[in-house]
Design a protein around this motif. Sequence first.
Motif, short mmCIF file in Angstrom:
data_model
loop_
_atom_site.label_atom_id
_atom_site.label_comp_id
_atom_site.label_asym_id
_atom_site.label_seq_id
_atom_site.Cartn_x
_atom_site.Cartn_y
_atom_site.Cartn_z
N CYS A 11 -1.74 0.58 -12.88
CA CYS A 11 -0.96 1.77 -13.21
C CYS A 11 -0.57 1.82 -14.69
O CYS A 11 -0.08 2.83 -15.17
CB CYS A 11 0.31 1.84 -12.36
SG CYS A 11 0.02 1.99 -10.59
N CYS A 43 8.87 4.20 -3.22
CA CYS A 43 7.54 3.62 -3.45
C CYS A 43 7.12 3.70 -4.91
O CYS A 43 6.39 2.84 -5.40
CB CYS A 43 6.50 4.32 -2.57
SG CYS A 43 6.55 3.86 -0.83
N LYS A 44 7.59 4.74 -5.59
CA LYS A 44 7.19 4.91 -6.99
C LYS A 44 7.57 3.72 -7.85
O LYS A 44 6.93 3.45 -8.88
CB LYS A 44 7.83 6.17 -7.58
CG LYS A 44 7.26 7.48 -7.05
CD LYS A 44 7.94 8.66 -7.74
CE LYS A 44 7.43 9.99 -7.23
NZ LYS A 44 8.07 11.13 -7.92
N ILE A 66 0.95 9.70 -9.04
CA ILE A 66 2.26 9.11 -8.79
C ILE A 66 3.23 10.16 -8.26
O ILE A 66 4.03 9.89 -7.35
CB ILE A 66 2.84 8.49 -10.09
CG1 ILE A 66 1.85 7.48 -10.69
CG2 ILE A 66 4.19 7.83 -9.81
CD1 ILE A 66 1.51 6.33 -9.78
N SER A 67 3.17 11.37 -8.77
CA SER A 67 4.12 12.40 -8.36
C SER A 67 3.96 12.77 -6.89
O SER A 67 4.90 13.25 -6.25
CB SER A 67 3.94 13.66 -9.22
OG SER A 67 2.64 14.21 -9.03
N ILE A 125 0.12 0.69 -5.09
CA ILE A 125 1.50 1.07 -4.77
C ILE A 125 1.69 1.16 -3.25
O ILE A 125 2.68 0.66 -2.70
CB ILE A 125 1.86 2.42 -5.43
CG1 ILE A 125 1.90 2.27 -6.96
CG2 ILE A 125 3.21 2.93 -4.92
CD1 ILE A 125 2.08 3.58 -7.70
N GLN A 163 5.05 1.18 -9.06
CA GLN A 163 4.19 1.48 -10.22
C GLN A 163 4.36 0.41 -11.29
O GLN A 163 3.41 0.05 -11.99
CB GLN A 163 4.56 2.86 -10.79
CG GLN A 163 3.75 3.30 -11.99
CD GLN A 163 4.23 4.64 -12.52
OE1 GLN A 163 5.16 5.23 -11.98
NE2 GLN A 163 3.58 5.14 -13.56
N PHE A 183 3.78 10.94 -4.36
CA PHE A 183 4.51 10.08 -3.43
C PHE A 183 5.76 10.78 -2.90
O PHE A 183 6.16 10.60 -1.75
CB PHE A 183 4.91 8.76 -4.11
CG PHE A 183 3.83 7.72 -4.07
CD1 PHE A 183 3.68 6.89 -2.98
CD2 PHE A 183 2.94 7.59 -5.13
CE1 PHE A 183 2.69 5.93 -2.93
CE2 PHE A 183 1.93 6.65 -5.09
CZ PHE A 183 1.80 5.81 -4.00
N GLN A 231 10.20 8.36 -3.09
CA GLN A 231 10.76 7.98 -4.38
C GLN A 231 10.84 6.47 -4.52
O GLN A 231 10.61 5.91 -5.60
CB GLN A 231 12.15 8.60 -4.55
CG GLN A 231 12.15 10.11 -4.72
CD GLN A 231 11.36 10.56 -5.93
OE1 GLN A 231 11.40 9.94 -6.99
NE2 GLN A 231 10.61 11.65 -5.78
#
Length: 263
Positions: free
Chosen positions: A161, A151-152, A91-92, A66, A155, A94, A149
């Motif tokens: 991922c 960048c997420k 992930i959170s 990511i 995923q 980020f 947000q």
Amino acid sequence: MSECAYLVRLADNYDALVQAGVSTITSEITGASNVVKSTSTAYQQAQTNCQAYIDQKTEKQCVPCIVQKCKAKADSCGRKLNIVEGAIKSISDFGSSVTSSAKNVVNKIVDTGKKVIESVGKVFKGWGKRSVVRRAEPSCSEISNNAGQACKKYQDYCSSCRIDANTECAGYATAKTAYESARSTYGWLSKVPTQGASYMILSLSYDPQSFTPSSNTWTVVSVQVNILGKVTTFNVNRPISPFDTATAGPVIAKQAIDWFKTH
């Protein structure tokens, strides 16, 4: 079995038959409970192991993918991606650990981020089950306004991922299937009273004409029982001698508990 013309009722004292059958009922309940407990324990351990695997793969493979894609996007937008060193584990992370700035601006970030291990999913909710429709890549505006947000979204573009516990976690699918099968097979345990559980033979009759001298048994024996609070009447499904309590007791009890399981 067909109904007989007449039955002879045995004396009302069935204590010997009941005592001979109690261990059969107890064994059925205990055995089923042990299977459910053991499969539950194995499934919980498999989930723990799988979560550890997902956390590691997310941190070591998913997150770097990511970051790489998001940096490339930021570069194309003339932005510099600022990432808290070592802060992104899931992930959170980020959201609080990534910002962007103009390439000629040094942005010092003091927030160390939080290690919230959410990975791609949660236990009991199905890991790696993402929509087949990928989100659009973030726009330059999104990278500028809220890089974390934005960048997420990458995923959806990193195969590392998309984690499926059933295929990637050793033993998980087997443990899950075994546990679900045990819960289905032994669901009747939920009907067993937690207090005051009892087993009684209320009446027993047999057809004299169904006697088999060679085995000293009767093929038509009718029994009424109270099994764990439920009353039922049935013809015993195999020849027995009600006077041979050591043999007949377990046979009657087994048929009684088998009936209870489905009623």
